[in-house]
Scaffold this motif. Structure first.
Motif, mmCIF file in Angstrom:
data_model
loop_
_atom_site.group_PDB
_atom_site.id
_atom_site.type_symbol
_atom_site.label_atom_id
_atom_site.label_comp_id
_atom_site.label_asym_id
_atom_site.label_seq_id
_atom_site.Cartn_x
_atom_site.Cartn_y
_atom_site.Cartn_z
ATOM 1 N N SER A 16 12.954 -2.556 -79.997
ATOM 2 C CA SER A 16 13.322 -1.927 -78.281
ATOM 3 C C SER A 16 12.318 -0.510 -77.562
ATOM 4 N N ALA A 17 11.106 -1.030 -78.157
ATOM 5 C CA ALA A 17 9.871 0.024 -77.510
ATOM 6 C C ALA A 17 9.447 -0.625 -76.155
ATOM 7 N N ALA A 18 9.509 -0.797 -74.780
ATOM 8 C CA ALA A 18 8.349 -1.151 -74.064
ATOM 9 C C ALA A 18 7.541 -2.069 -74.227
ATOM 10 N N SER A 19 6.500 -0.620 -74.968
ATOM 11 C CA SER A 19 5.085 -1.675 -74.544
ATOM 12 C C SER A 19 4.483 -0.833 -76.352
ATOM 13 N N ILE A 20 3.922 -1.599 -76.806
ATOM 14 C CA ILE A 20 3.764 -1.697 -77.827
ATOM 15 C C ILE A 20 1.915 -1.130 -77.518
ATOM 16 N N PRO A 21 0.988 -0.279 -78.593
ATOM 17 C CA PRO A 21 -0.021 -0.318 -78.015
ATOM 18 C C PRO A 21 -0.751 -1.350 -79.583
ATOM 19 N N ASP A 22 -1.898 -1.330 -79.244
ATOM 20 C CA ASP A 22 -2.492 -1.794 -80.226
ATOM 21 C C ASP A 22 -3.652 -1.089 -81.293
ATOM 22 N N THR A 23 -3.688 -2.026 -82.057
ATOM 23 C CA THR A 23 -3.971 -1.893 -83.233
ATOM 24 C C THR A 23 -5.588 -0.976 -83.075
ATOM 25 N N LYS A 24 -5.942 -1.350 -82.473
ATOM 26 C CA LYS A 24 -7.311 -0.602 -81.868
ATOM 27 C C LYS A 24 -7.314 0.235 -80.587
ATOM 28 N N ALA A 25 -6.332 1.124 -80.547
ATOM 29 C CA ALA A 25 -6.254 1.970 -79.636
ATOM 30 C C ALA A 25 -6.188 3.526 -80.312
ATOM 31 N N ASP A 26 -7.355 4.194 -79.319
ATOM 32 C CA ASP A 26 -7.080 5.540 -79.888
ATOM 33 C C ASP A 26 -5.964 6.385 -80.462
ATOM 34 N N GLY A 27 -5.728 7.427 -81.608
ATOM 35 C CA GLY A 27 -5.277 7.907 -81.753
ATOM 36 C C GLY A 27 -4.029 8.926 -81.570
ATOM 37 N N LYS A 28 -4.185 8.766 -80.285
ATOM 38 C CA LYS A 28 -3.353 10.252 -79.280
ATOM 39 C C LYS A 28 -3.096 9.176 -79.009
ATOM 40 N N LYS A 29 -3.289 7.548 -78.332
ATOM 41 C CA LYS A 29 -2.474 6.807 -77.961
ATOM 42 C C LYS A 29 -1.440 6.732 -78.718
ATOM 43 N N LEU A 30 -1.304 6.077 -80.290
ATOM 44 C CA LEU A 30 -0.353 5.830 -81.674
ATOM 45 C C LEU A 30 0.308 6.932 -81.894
ATOM 46 N N ARG A 31 -0.589 8.059 -82.086
ATOM 47 C CA ARG A 31 0.140 9.204 -81.826
ATOM 48 C C ARG A 31 1.849 9.223 -80.862
ATOM 49 N N THR A 32 1.477 9.107 -79.576
ATOM 50 C CA THR A 32 2.255 9.575 -78.674
ATOM 51 C C THR A 32 3.857 8.654 -78.838
ATOM 52 N N PHE A 33 3.095 7.284 -79.679
ATOM 53 C CA PHE A 33 4.157 5.688 -80.103
ATOM 54 C C PHE A 33 4.961 6.075 -80.864
ATOM 55 N N PHE A 34 4.091 7.254 -82.362
ATOM 56 C CA PHE A 34 5.239 7.057 -82.903
ATOM 57 C C PHE A 34 6.156 8.096 -82.863
ATOM 58 N N PHE A 35 6.644 8.694 -82.250
ATOM 59 C CA PHE A 35 7.224 9.954 -82.066
ATOM 60 C C PHE A 35 7.981 9.002 -80.774
#
Length: 173
Positions: A73-92
């Protein structure tokens, strides 16, 4: 979500489907386009079933299946090559109770790459077979109960297996 039989193998990239089991291990097939076959010896390789994997949480561990459901149900899923900050905000967004200190960027990348592999497979949208009977039992209307009792009242006749006749050797006089 039916993740039964889907495993991750230590030292091997991607996800694998367990096809068969032998004395020493499993026969696996990759979920990617190549459909590579692999025989894994349990004494040398470690297998992790996706249905059993959890992510460190602040209070309780979070099941991977629950994270995948939130990722649907997430709006957009970041790429696996994204930086750690983007991944962390997505995971939250998808797992707000995960433990920041124990869940590393590499773990988040692995979860996202697994999701990318699984999202297009038909098993990803199937109901979980371990939870389906419970849901059906709760959703069963009351009117169907007498019908089931009538069917159960009919006697069941089964034939007993026929015994094979033994050949007995007789001595002629």
């Amino acid at each position: 979500m039916n993740l039964q039989g889907i495993v991750a193998v230590s030292g091997k990239p991607g996800l694998w489907r367990a096809l068969a089991q032998n004395k020493t291990g499993y026969v696996l097939e990759s979920l990617d386009a190549q459909k590579t076959k692999l025989i894994v010896n349990l004494s040398t390789a470690k297998l992790a079933a996706l249905s059993e994997i959890t992510i460190f949480g602040v209070d309780d561990d979070i099941k991977l299946i629950d994270v995948f459901e939130e990722m649907k149900s997430a709006a957009s899923i970041p790429d696996t090559k994204a930086d750690g900050k983007k991944l962390r905000t997505f995971f939250f967004e998808v797992a707000p109770d995960h433990d920041e200190e124990k869940v590393y960027a590499s773990d988040m990348k692995k979860v996202i790459s697994w999701y990318q592999l699984l999202k297009d497979l038909p098993l990803f949208n199937e109901p979980d077979p371990t939870q389906a009977p419970v849901a059906e039992a709760e959703a069963a209307p009351v009117a169907e109960a007498p019908v089931a009792e009538e069917k159960a009242a009919e006697p069941i006749v089964a034939e007993a297996p026929k015994a094979k006749a033994k050949k007995v050797a007789t001595k002629k006089a």
